[in-house]
Design a protein around this motif. Structure first.
Motif, PDB file in Angstrom:
ATOM      1  N   GLN A 117       0.169   3.972  -0.257  1.00  0.00           N
ATOM      2  CA  GLN A 117      -0.606   5.579  -0.768  1.00  0.00           C
ATOM      3  C   GLN A 117      -1.196   5.350  -2.488  1.00  0.00           C
ATOM      4  N   GLU A 118      -0.525   5.725  -2.889  1.00  0.00           N
ATOM      5  CA  GLU A 118      -1.023   4.795  -4.937  1.00  0.00           C
ATOM      6  C   GLU A 118      -2.467   3.373  -4.151  1.00  0.00           C
ATOM      7  N   ASN A 120      -4.540   3.264  -1.873  1.00  0.00           N
ATOM      8  CA  ASN A 120      -5.813   3.388  -1.108  1.00  0.00           C
ATOM      9  C   ASN A 120      -6.208   4.252  -1.910  1.00  0.00           C
ATOM     10  N   GLU A 121      -5.422   5.210  -3.040  1.00  0.00           N
ATOM     11  CA  GLU A 121      -6.082   6.000  -3.997  1.00  0.00           C
ATOM     12  C   GLU A 121      -6.982   5.322  -4.773  1.00  0.00           C
ATOM     13  N   LEU A 122      -6.350   4.274  -5.500  1.00  0.00           N
ATOM     14  CA  LEU A 122      -6.879   3.838  -6.603  1.00  0.00           C
ATOM     15  C   LEU A 122      -8.444   2.454  -5.485  1.00  0.00           C
ATOM     16  N   GLN A 124     -10.354   4.092  -3.035  1.00  0.00           N
ATOM     17  CA  GLN A 124     -10.928   5.537  -2.951  1.00  0.00           C
ATOM     18  C   GLN A 124     -11.460   5.176  -4.167  1.00  0.00           C
ATOM     19  N   LYS A 125     -10.552   5.613  -4.880  1.00  0.00           N
ATOM     20  CA  LYS A 125     -11.483   6.260  -6.123  1.00  0.00           C
ATOM     21  C   LYS A 125     -12.753   5.703  -6.983  1.00  0.00           C
ATOM     22  N   PRO A 138      -8.514   1.866   5.188  1.00  0.00           N
ATOM     23  CA  PRO A 138      -6.971   1.631   4.546  1.00  0.00           C
ATOM     24  C   PRO A 138      -5.607   0.638   4.765  1.00  0.00           C
TER      25      PRO A 138
END
Ligand code: ATP
Length: 454
Positions: A117-118, A120-122, A124-125, A138
């Motif tokens: 999850q971490e 994927n967030e990075l 995307q961001k 993902p």
């Protein structure tokens, strides 16, 4: 620095240290075969390790477990559930990449221990793309264990795994070792063997391959003693690295931050080496508590306890400190440390400054020329040395070229047999590093070389 890696790979191929795997069939990606010189050096590394951790210690014994084990082993160890890498896929080319590696490369941060999850967030961001510039799926976890099947049945029951590490055989045999050797805590079990990981992004020569060899130790102890033994192993590993000829100023013992530790580990040190392609893990040292034995006891329903010999009512599941070494990465670190280029008489001399006990050959025997009885004499000299040292005989080409070849394969001593040898029984001994030559009687050769290769 990348350039240095190219030089080392090319020297390895040219001189017979490492060949691309299955080369005559076009190769197999990221597989390597060790040639005569590489095979000898791997043997030297393993023999030295085994001698020092098993034969010369009273608190250590050896083990040789099998590659295929009951699949329940890998459920208990957590490998079936958790031994995975986070992968992303390029939506256009469908090539897969390690999500953590992409994040590290693009953002220049460490992604060790980050959750999917971490990551994927990075991704995307920061709008991270594949190396080909396309969007990514993902990240998903991908298990690294190679599966194969036993026998002819194609059902799930026949699935077995090629071991991804050697250590589990030590835990599984803990009781057998304890009962047969009567060792008392603290004691260690050492093992050398092949391990297999379906790494999606192998590379950097033999640094990361699908098949590799490990030298692992589980050092069993009482919980209260772990730190003393952990520190002793740190010192042992640093000393061993230096003895192998690994550049100690390129070796860094990095403590892994608490939040990044595996849940069962209370402390882990990665021994990182400055390879030409970056600072990367060479070896590891982990305090794994009694996580593995406890899990195996639970899953196997067999008691894996230790009884205190002084107090039979005191039973415990020992804790472990685990020093782990990769044979292939060790060889690579030795190669990188040994590689030297020097200017000699307007030419570049490439010399591998191996420690004599690691060098593929310790002595080269070279007749100045084939004729005049020199070849016969040189062979006779070599026969006398062979029981004591690893020797190579070479009579092809000019003496200068032969010296250069021995420099490139790191032979510490080159003995030249010339016409004076026939008269006075002396030979010249050329020192690889200083290039100085001394005249020595053939009767004194064994003593001279033994003294200088210690
Ligand atoms: P990495 O982070 O580089 O993938 P790791 O932490 O997974 O390594 P360990 O599980 O600690 O590695 O394995 C112990 C040792 O085995 C490593 O220190 C290394 O020397 C060696 N090793 C691990 N994976 C490979 C591989 N794919 N190819 C060659 N050697 C390896």
């Amino acid at each position: 620095m990348e350039d240095l890696m190219e030089k080392i790979v090319s020297l390895c191929k040219r001189r017979g240290f490492v060949f691309p795997g299955s080369e005559i069939y076009g190769g197999l990606a990221n597989s390597w075969d060790y040639g005569p010189l590489g095979a000898q050096m791997r043997m030297n590394i393993k023999t030295d390790w085994w001698k020092k951790v098993v034969e010369q210690r009273d608190d250590m014994v050896g083990l040789d477990g099998s590659i295929l084990m009951n699949p329940k082993v890998w459920i208990a160890s957590g490998h079936v559930g958790h031994f995975s890498d986070p992968l992303v896929e390029d939506v256009e080319s469908h090539k897969r990449y390690r999500a953590d590696h992409l994040v590290e490369e693009v953002l220049g941060i460490s992604a060790d221990g980050m959750s999917t999850q971490e990551l994927n967030e990075l991704i995307q961001k920061n709008n991270i793309k594949s190396p080909e510039g396309n969007a990514l799926t993902p990240a998903k976890q991908f298990n690294l264990m190679f599966e194969t099947k036993i026998g002819k049945t194609e059902d799930d029951k026949s699935v077995v795994y090629l071991r991804p590490e050697t250590a589990q055989a030590i835990f599984v045999n803990f009781k057998n070792v304890l009962d047969t050797t009567r060792k008392r805590l603290p004691f260690g079990v050492a093992q050398i063997g092949k391990a297999f990981r379906n790494e999606i992004t192998p590379g950097n020569f033999v640094f990361r391959t699908l098949e590799f060899e490990q030298m692992e130790i589980e050092y069993f102890l009482e919980e209260g003693d772990w730190e003393t033994h952990f520190n002793a192993w740190v010192a042992w590993m640093q000393k061993w690295a230096a003895s192998l000829g690994i550049q100690t100023d390129h070796l860094h013992a990095e403590d892994i931050a608490q939040e990044k530790l595996a849940h069962y580990s209370k402390r882990t040190i990665d021994f990182e080496f400055e390879f030409p392609f970056g600072k990367k893990e060479l070896w590891g040292l982990a305090y794994r508590t009694n996580f593995d034995l406890t899990n195996h006891q639970e899953h196997s329903k067999q008691k894996l306890e230790y009884s205190d010999p002084n107090d039979n009512s005191k039973k415990l599941i020992p804790h472990v400190v685990e020093p782990t070494f990769g044979v292939d990465r060790t060889l690579l670190a030795i190669l990188c440390s040994a590689y030297h280029e020097e200017e000699v008489e307007g030419e570049t001399r490439v010399v591998m400054k191996f420690k004599p006990h690691m060098a593929p050959y310790q002595v080269a025997v070279l007749p100045l020329m084939k004729k005049g009885g020199l070849a016969e004499k040189a062979r006779e000299v070599m026969e006398g040395l062979l029981p004591h040292f690893r020797c190579e005989y070479d009579e092809t080409g000019s003496i200068g070229k032969r010296y250069r070849r021995q420099d490139e394969i790191g032979t510490p001593y080159a003995i030249t047999v010339d016409f004076e040898t026939l008269e006075s029984g002396t030979v010249t001994v050329r020192n690889r590093d200083t290039m100085e030559q001394e005249r020595i009687s053939t009767n004194d050769l064994i003593e001279y070389i033994s003294r200088n290769t210690k």
